[in-house]
Motif scaffolding. Structure first.
Motif, short mmCIF file in Angstrom:
data_model
loop_
_atom_site.label_atom_id
_atom_site.label_comp_id
_atom_site.label_asym_id
_atom_site.label_seq_id
_atom_site.Cartn_x
_atom_site.Cartn_y
_atom_site.Cartn_z
N MET A 1 3.53 -3.12 -1.23
CA MET A 1 3.31 -1.92 -2.00
C MET A 1 4.43 -0.93 -1.69
O MET A 1 4.88 -0.81 -0.56
N THR A 2 4.82 -0.23 -2.71
CA THR A 2 5.83 0.81 -2.58
C THR A 2 5.12 2.16 -2.57
O THR A 2 4.20 2.38 -3.35
N LEU A 3 5.55 3.03 -1.66
CA LEU A 3 5.01 4.39 -1.62
C LEU A 3 6.05 5.36 -2.15
O LEU A 3 7.22 5.32 -1.73
N PRO B 1 -5.54 -7.43 1.89
CA PRO B 1 -4.38 -8.13 1.32
C PRO B 1 -4.11 -7.83 -0.15
O PRO B 1 -3.00 -8.03 -0.63
N GLU B 2 -5.13 -7.32 -0.86
CA GLU B 2 -4.91 -6.96 -2.26
C GLU B 2 -3.88 -5.84 -2.39
O GLU B 2 -3.30 -5.63 -3.47
N LEU B 3 -3.61 -5.12 -1.30
CA LEU B 3 -2.60 -4.06 -1.31
C LEU B 3 -1.19 -4.59 -1.08
O LEU B 3 -0.22 -3.89 -1.31
N ALA B 4 -1.07 -5.83 -0.61
CA ALA B 4 0.22 -6.41 -0.25
C ALA B 4 0.90 -7.02 -1.46
O ALA B 4 1.03 -8.23 -1.57
N SER C 1 2.37 0.32 -6.57
CA SER C 1 2.90 1.52 -5.92
C SER C 1 1.79 2.56 -5.86
O SER C 1 0.81 2.49 -6.59
N ALA C 2 1.99 3.50 -4.97
CA ALA C 2 1.07 4.62 -4.84
C ALA C 2 1.91 5.85 -4.51
O ALA C 2 2.94 5.75 -3.83
N HIS D 1 4.82 -3.91 -13.06
CA HIS D 1 4.55 -2.97 -11.96
C HIS D 1 3.35 -2.12 -12.34
O HIS D 1 3.19 -1.75 -13.50
N GLU D 2 2.48 -1.81 -11.36
CA GLU D 2 1.30 -1.00 -11.63
C GLU D 2 1.16 0.10 -10.58
O GLU D 2 1.35 -0.13 -9.39
N LEU D 3 0.79 1.29 -11.06
CA LEU D 3 0.51 2.41 -10.17
C LEU D 3 -0.93 2.31 -9.72
O LEU D 3 -1.85 2.36 -10.55
N LEU D 4 -1.12 2.12 -8.42
CA LEU D 4 -2.46 1.99 -7.86
C LEU D 4 -3.20 3.32 -7.85
O LEU D 4 -4.40 3.38 -8.09
#
Length: 160
Positions: free
Chosen positions: A1-3, A32-35, A40-41, A87-90
Motif C-alpha cells: 500500500m502507498t501512503l 494481508p488485504e492491505l498488502a 493507497s490511503a 489502482h484504488e484509494l482505500l
C-alpha cells in the motif's frame, strides 16, 4: 500500500513519514488485504481543530478525537478484488496532534508509539475492521497488538 502523507503542525523529530511507513507495513502483516501495491490511503497529521471540524461535518460529533478513518471501499469489495486491476484509494485517515500527545502523556508512552497505534487502528478501519461489537473489538485489538509488537511497541491495551 502507498501512503499519501501530509504533515501539518506535528513537530519533528520523529520523522512522521517513517513512523507511518513502519505502521503501514506492520498493519499489512496482520491484515494481508492491505498488502497491495494497487492500494493507497491518505494520511493527514493535523490539529485537534481540524479533526474536530471533520468529526463534526462527517460524523455529527462536535468534539475532537484522536483518529478518524474514512473508508472508500467496503470490506467485501476489498477482499474480493481481482489480482490485477486499477489502482484504488482505500480511504483517508486524520490524526489530531494535541489529542495524540495528551493521550501518550497520560499513558506514559512515546508519542510516536501512540501515533503508530492510531495509524494501525485507522488502517484496520479502512480494511473494514470495526470495534462496535465486543467480539469484533477483541479481534481488532488482537490485530493491533500483533502489528505493534512487530514494531517493538508494547500492548497499548495493557491486557495479555
Amino acid at each position: 500500500m502507498t501512503l499519501d502523507i501530509e504533515i501539518d503542525g506535528w513537530p519533528a523529530p520523529p520523522d512522521w513519514t517513517e513512523v507511518a511507513s513502519r505502521a503501514s507495513e506492520a498493519a499489512s502483516k496482520v491484515a494481508p488485504e492491505l498488502a497491495s501495491d494497487r492500494l493507497s490511503a491518505s494520511l493527514l497529521f493535523t490539529s485537534d481543530e481540524e479533526v474536530h471540524a471533520l468529526n463534526r461535518e462527517w460524523r455529527e460529533k462536535d468534539k475532537p478525537t484522536n483518529v478518524l478513518s474514512f473508508p472508500m471501499i467496503d470490506r467485501e469489495t476489498l477482499l474480493s478484488r481481482a489480482p490485477d486491476g486499477p489502482h484504488e484509494l482505500l480511504g483517508d485517515i486524520a490524526l489530531a496532534w494535541e489529542t495524540c500527545r495528551h493521550e501518550a502523556d497520560d499513558k506514559g508512552i512515546a508519542v510516536e508509539h501512540h501515533a503508530a497505534h492510531l495509524i494501525v487502528h485507522g488502517l484496520l478501519h479502512l480494511a473494514g475492521h470495526d470495534h462496535i461489537d465486543p467480539d469484533d473489538a477483541d479481534a481488532m485489538e488482537a490485530l493491533e497488538i500483533k502489528a505493534l509488537a512487530s514494531m517493538g511497541i508494547d500492548n497499548p491495551y495493557g491486557n495479555v
